[in-house]
Design an enzyme around this catalytic site. Structure first.
Site, PDB file in Angstrom:
ATOM      1  N   GLU A 178       0.819  -1.211   0.000  1.00 21.98           N
ATOM      2  CA  GLU A 178       0.000   0.000   0.000  1.00 21.98           C
ATOM      3  C   GLU A 178       0.853   1.260   0.000  1.00 21.98           C
ATOM      4  OE1 GLU A 178      -2.730  -0.417   3.270  1.00 21.98           O
ATOM      5  OE2 GLU A 178      -3.962  -1.879   2.186  1.00 21.98           O
ATOM      6  N   HIS A 199      -9.999   0.493   0.266  1.00 21.81           N
ATOM      7  CA  HIS A 199     -10.414  -0.370   1.368  1.00 21.81           C
ATOM      8  C   HIS A 199     -11.914  -0.649   1.369  1.00 21.81           C
ATOM      9  CE1 HIS A 199      -6.450   0.946   2.710  1.00 21.81           C
ATOM     10  NE2 HIS A 199      -6.434  -0.151   3.434  1.00 21.81           N
TER      11      HIS A 199
END
Length: 182
Positions: A38, A72
């Site tokens: 990420e 997410h």
């Protein structure tokens, strides 16, 4: 964690439990693979594109984290399936996903700022791993569990946030960051 005696060398801390937590597949995903990938994608790559397009620092800090937050959103599907694939599960999935979108975007502001200030991915990676280890604070649970420490808990959070805001610009100042021209 201190009040619950869950810190190292306190009653409820266990080296074996910590080892198991970090070496499981979920632990490796949460504390190693997730933060590493990420931060590469959402800090190094996304912010590099913003920088190459001559975006202002404020735009990079406040727009790039939206992609991190939206990345997410897939957790909504997991929540919907886990809680029965009905209206109640859908509502729960929407509420938890919106909350997660909020705090991952807020965290993205923080890490974008750190990355742009330092010009390095290592501080953002460290912050990401630390936040994944700590999890989101559950202040209500803490105050219910330790009602006689309510003021101390609130004071600790307020002082922690104020101290964090105070030291962040000082601790992240790097004179040779290619992103930060101030």
């Amino acid at each position: 964690m201190y009040l619950g005696e869950g810190l190292p060398f306190q009653r409820f801390w266990s080296l074996e439990a910590q080892y198991a937590k970090f070496t499981s597949l979920i632990g490796l995903r949460t504390f190693v693979a997730g933060p590493f990938t990420e931060e590469i994608v959402f800090r190094a790559c996304v912010l590099a594109v913003y920088h190459l397009s001559n975006s202002k620092v404020t735009r990079m800090i406040f727009l790039s984290p939206l992609t991190f937050g939206l990345a997410h959103i897939h957790h909504a599907w997991d929540t919907y399936n886990r809680y029965g694939r009905n209206r109640v599960a859908l509502r729960r999935a929407l509420i938890t996903s919106l909350f997660q979108l909020f705090y991952t975007t807020l965290f993205g502001f923080h890490t974008a700022y750190i990355y742009l200030r330092t010009g390095s991915i290592l501080p953002t990676l460290t912050a990401h791993v630390f936040c994944n280890i700590m999890g989101f604070p559950d202040i209500q649970w803490e105050m219910e569990r330790f009602p006689h420490r309510r003021r101390a808990i609130i004071l600790a959070y307020v002082l922690g946030i104020a101290g964090f805001i105070y030291v962040l610009p000082r601790w992240t100042y790097t004179p040779d960051s290619i992103f930060w021209l101030a």
